[in-house]
Design a protein around this motif. Structure first.
Motif, PDB file in Angstrom:
ATOM      1  N   ILE A   1       0.741  -1.288  -0.023  1.00 56.15           N
ATOM      2  CA  ILE A   1       0.071  -0.036   0.080  1.00 56.15           C
ATOM      3  C   ILE A   1       0.943   1.326   0.068  1.00 56.15           C
ATOM      4  N   ARG A   2       0.472   2.257  -0.497  1.00 56.85           N
ATOM      5  CA  ARG A   2       1.194   3.491  -0.811  1.00 56.85           C
ATOM      6  C   ARG A   2       0.206   4.383   0.540  1.00 56.85           C
ATOM      7  N   TYR A   3       0.812   4.813   1.244  1.00 57.73           N
ATOM      8  CA  TYR A   3       0.142   5.507   2.627  1.00 57.73           C
ATOM      9  C   TYR A   3       0.691   6.830   3.024  1.00 57.73           C
ATOM     10  N   ALA A   4      -0.019   7.772   3.233  1.00 61.45           N
ATOM     11  CA  ALA A   4       0.261   8.948   3.877  1.00 61.45           C
ATOM     12  C   ALA A   4      -0.122   8.990   5.479  1.00 61.45           C
ATOM     13  N   ASP A   5       0.734   9.286   6.309  1.00 63.36           N
ATOM     14  CA  ASP A   5       0.294   9.180   7.699  1.00 63.36           C
ATOM     15  C   ASP A   5      -0.442  10.584   8.168  1.00 63.36           C
ATOM     16  N   ARG A   6      -0.533  10.613   9.362  1.00 58.87           N
ATOM     17  CA  ARG A   6      -1.496  11.905   9.876  1.00 58.87           C
ATOM     18  C   ARG A   6      -0.357  13.235   9.631  1.00 58.87           C
ATOM     19  N   HIS A   7       0.731  13.121   9.417  1.00 61.10           N
ATOM     20  CA  HIS A   7       1.436  14.322   9.130  1.00 61.10           C
ATOM     21  C   HIS A   7       1.602  14.624   7.293  1.00 61.10           C
ATOM     22  N   GLY A   8       0.958  13.482   6.790  1.00 62.83           N
ATOM     23  CA  GLY A   8       0.877  13.615   5.267  1.00 62.83           C
ATOM     24  C   GLY A   8       2.216  13.043   4.786  1.00 62.83           C
ATOM     25  N   LEU A   9       3.192  12.531   5.508  1.00 64.59           N
ATOM     26  CA  LEU A   9       4.155  12.000   4.911  1.00 64.59           C
ATOM     27  C   LEU A   9       3.912  10.582   4.281  1.00 64.59           C
ATOM     28  N   PRO A  10       4.295  10.589   2.797  1.00 64.54           N
ATOM     29  CA  PRO A  10       4.293   9.313   2.362  1.00 64.54           C
ATOM     30  C   PRO A  10       5.272   8.150   2.408  1.00 64.54           C
ATOM     31  N   SER A  11       4.629   6.814   2.269  1.00 59.18           N
ATOM     32  CA  SER A  11       5.552   5.846   2.577  1.00 59.18           C
ATOM     33  C   SER A  11       4.747   4.439   1.762  1.00 59.18           C
ATOM     34  N   GLU A  12       5.636   3.648   1.545  1.00 64.18           N
ATOM     35  CA  GLU A  12       5.002   2.074   0.943  1.00 64.18           C
ATOM     36  C   GLU A  12       5.231   1.264   2.037  1.00 64.18           C
ATOM     37  N   ARG A  13       4.175   0.403   2.297  1.00 62.30           N
ATOM     38  CA  ARG A  13       4.056  -0.525   3.384  1.00 62.30           C
ATOM     39  C   ARG A  13       3.630  -1.866   2.671  1.00 62.30           C
ATOM     40  N   THR A  14       4.178  -2.825   3.244  1.00 63.46           N
ATOM     41  CA  THR A  14       3.423  -4.303   3.196  1.00 63.46           C
ATOM     42  C   THR A  14       2.645  -4.616   4.167  1.00 63.46           C
ATOM     43  N   LEU A  15       1.798  -5.281   4.074  1.00 60.55           N
ATOM     44  CA  LEU A  15       0.672  -5.719   5.281  1.00 60.55           C
ATOM     45  C   LEU A  15       0.006  -7.255   4.867  1.00 60.55           C
ATOM     46  N   HIS A  16       0.200  -7.893   5.742  1.00 56.69           N
ATOM     47  CA  HIS A  16      -0.703  -9.100   5.964  1.00 56.69           C
ATOM     48  C   HIS A  16      -2.173  -8.565   6.587  1.00 56.69           C
ATOM     49  N   PRO A  17      -3.113  -8.545   5.780  1.00 61.11           N
ATOM     50  CA  PRO A  17      -4.327  -7.963   6.215  1.00 61.11           C
ATOM     51  C   PRO A  17      -5.314  -9.058   6.696  1.00 61.11           C
ATOM     52  N   TYR A  18      -5.933  -8.686   7.825  1.00 61.35           N
ATOM     53  CA  TYR A  18      -6.841  -9.475   8.463  1.00 61.35           C
ATOM     54  C   TYR A  18      -8.279  -9.444   8.515  1.00 61.35           C
ATOM     55  N   GLY A  19      -8.580  -8.016   8.050  1.00 63.81           N
ATOM     56  CA  GLY A  19     -10.011  -7.313   8.093  1.00 63.81           C
ATOM     57  C   GLY A  19     -10.132  -6.130   7.920  1.00 63.81           C
ATOM     58  N   ILE A  20     -11.387  -5.599   7.383  1.00 61.27           N
ATOM     59  CA  ILE A  20     -11.699  -4.286   7.144  1.00 61.27           C
ATOM     60  C   ILE A  20     -12.962  -3.794   8.263  1.00 61.27           C
ATOM     61  N   VAL A  21     -12.436  -2.814   8.714  1.00 58.82           N
ATOM     62  CA  VAL A  21     -13.121  -2.306  10.103  1.00 58.82           C
ATOM     63  C   VAL A  21     -13.983  -1.110   9.876  1.00 58.82           C
ATOM     64  N   ALA A  22     -15.045  -0.809  10.074  1.00 66.17           N
ATOM     65  CA  ALA A  22     -16.024   0.495  10.287  1.00 66.17           C
ATOM     66  C   ALA A  22     -15.979   0.706  11.630  1.00 66.17           C
ATOM     67  N   HIS A  23     -15.282   2.078  12.022  1.00 64.36           N
ATOM     68  CA  HIS A  23     -15.319   2.587  13.430  1.00 64.36           C
ATOM     69  C   HIS A  23     -15.431   4.084  13.633  1.00 64.36           C
ATOM     70  N   ALA A  24     -16.380   4.483  14.268  1.00 62.16           N
ATOM     71  CA  ALA A  24     -16.351   5.853  14.716  1.00 62.16           C
ATOM     72  C   ALA A  24     -16.331   6.823  13.497  1.00 62.16           C
ATOM     73  N   GLY A  25     -17.080   6.630  12.321  1.00 65.66           N
ATOM     74  CA  GLY A  25     -17.055   7.283  11.050  1.00 65.66           C
ATOM     75  C   GLY A  25     -16.088   7.059  10.185  1.00 65.66           C
ATOM     76  N   ARG A  26     -15.191   6.043  10.331  1.00 62.95           N
ATOM     77  CA  ARG A  26     -14.073   5.916   9.465  1.00 62.95           C
ATOM     78  C   ARG A  26     -13.782   4.388   9.064  1.00 62.95           C
ATOM     79  N   TRP A  27     -13.222   4.152   8.080  1.00 63.63           N
ATOM     80  CA  TRP A  27     -12.911   2.912   7.566  1.00 63.63           C
ATOM     81  C   TRP A  27     -11.401   2.572   7.875  1.00 63.63           C
TER      82      TRP A  27
ATOM     83  N   ARG B   1      -5.723   3.889   7.996  1.00 70.01           N
ATOM     84  CA  ARG B   1      -6.917   4.559   7.467  1.00 70.01           C
ATOM     85  C   ARG B   1      -7.199   4.323   5.989  1.00 70.01           C
ATOM     86  N   LEU B   2      -8.382   3.921   5.570  1.00 66.29           N
ATOM     87  CA  LEU B   2      -8.546   3.767   4.121  1.00 66.29           C
ATOM     88  C   LEU B   2      -8.465   4.988   3.239  1.00 66.29           C
ATOM     89  N   ASP B   3      -9.025   6.128   3.978  1.00 64.87           N
ATOM     90  CA  ASP B   3      -8.916   7.275   3.396  1.00 64.87           C
ATOM     91  C   ASP B   3      -7.439   7.910   3.192  1.00 64.87           C
TER      92      ASP B   3
END
Length: 333
Positions: free
Chosen positions: A162-188, A204-206
């Motif tokens: 995944i290409r991901y931007a953290d809460r400070h907007g810094l981009p990175s590329e991560r590898t993940l072994h995904p367990y599930g997708i969760v909806a919580h408190a207005g976010r995915w 965060r998916l967004d």
């Protein structure tokens, strides 16, 4: 998509069944007020469904003679938006008439989808989890392609990049072994393990710009429970302050103000074993927070005896809060 989607589809089905339906009858069947029925009718008209208004003592609404709803032709994004709009309206809540209507509408849309799309959406729905704080989920649905890619990876235990931007907007590329997708408190979110460091991670998916499936597979833990891992991750996140408080009460009393996504709750054992959640006793609560100033009002709202183990700064804030309340109560008009 808003929660009334299921009711609009139910209204369409009622009108399709033939005859004239009064506003009172439709309002009763949909569980809404008359003016809401009129608003739903306008929604159908906006979609070029020929609903006619019938005047008179036995007036109401009916479908134009000879009209038949054409087959539903959804692309991936449209089908996903409709189904997610319906599901997020009822999946996390208790059994109600609205939930039943939502389930019925979902099943009907599912039946008319092309097989390849229905299969992919089934995969997605099997991988979704909802926390107790997702009942009011009103965030827009994530990108359809992203959701379907992650869902397929969860189901078939495939790693993703995944290409991901953290809460400070810094981009990175991560590898993940995904367990599930969760909806919580207005976010995915997507939860899983970062194989590079061997630790759980939540994204965060967004904030995910792109996801692609990688070769190979991984072995998930026996009970991954994505929602529980998400909440535990939030409660143990690396924030500025570590707080430990002992509170005398039941699990329900404490969780009403300090939910699982905020605090870890350690139940004090009884002499005979584990203390039942409904028993009032001293329970240890651990939190990690960026700021302490919101905690004194929360502890006061518990209306239960509590003792602060650390930090000392929180004791000072609680004492100052108590003095302010006392001064307000003693103040004269």
């Amino acid at each position: 998509m808003p929660r009334p989607t299921g009711r609009v589809l139910t209204l369409l089905e009622l009108l399709q069944s033939g005859g004239t339906r009064t506003v009172a009858e439709l309002a009763d069947r949909l569980g809404v007020e008359g003016r809401t029925v009129r608003r739903y009718v306008n929604h159908l008209i906006d979609f070029d469904v020929p609903v006619e208004s019938v005047r008179g003592r036995y007036g109401g609404y009916r479908m134009a003679p000879g009209y038949r709803l054409p087959p539903l032709m959804f692309n991936d994004d449209e089908a996903l938006a409709v189904l997610l709009g319906l599901i997020t309206g009822w999946a996390a809540g208790p059994a109600t008439a609205e939930r039943t209507a939502g389930e019925t509408a979902t099943a009907k849309i599912r039946r008319v989808l092309p097989k390849h799309l229905a299969h992919r959406l089934d995969t997605l729905l099997e991988t979704l989890a909802f926390t107790d704080e997702s009942r009011s989920l009103d965030a827009p649905a994530p990108d359809a392609g992203l959701l379907l890619t992650l869902a397929d990876a969860v189901r078939h235990h495939r790693p993703v990049s995944i290409r991901y931007a953290d809460r400070h907007g810094l981009p990175s590329e991560r590898t993940l072994h995904p367990y599930g997708i969760v909806a919580h408190a207005g976010r995915w979110y997507v939860t899983g393990q970062d194989p590079r460091i061997g630790e759980d991670r939540t994204f965060r998916l967004d904030r995910i710009a792109d996801a692609r499936t990688l070769p190979g597979s991984f072995e998930p833990p026996p009970d991954p429970d994505p929602a529980e891992r998400l909440l535990t991750g939030f409660a143990t996140a690396d924030y500025r302050h570590e707080v430990t408080v002992r509170i005398h009460g039941t699990v329900e009393q404490i969780r009403a103000h300090l939910p699982a996504g905020v605090a870890l709750l350690e139940e004090a054992p009884s002499p005979a074993g584990a203390t039942p959640p409904t028993t009032e006793c001293w329970r240890r609560v651990d939190l990690r927070v960026e700021r302490l100033d919101w905690l004194p009002p929360v502890l006061a709202s518990l209306d239960r005896p509590f003792a602060i183990e650390h930090p000392d700064e929180l004791r000072d804030l609680v004492a100052a809060f108590a003095r302010r309340l006392t001064s307000y109560a003693a103040a004269e008009d």
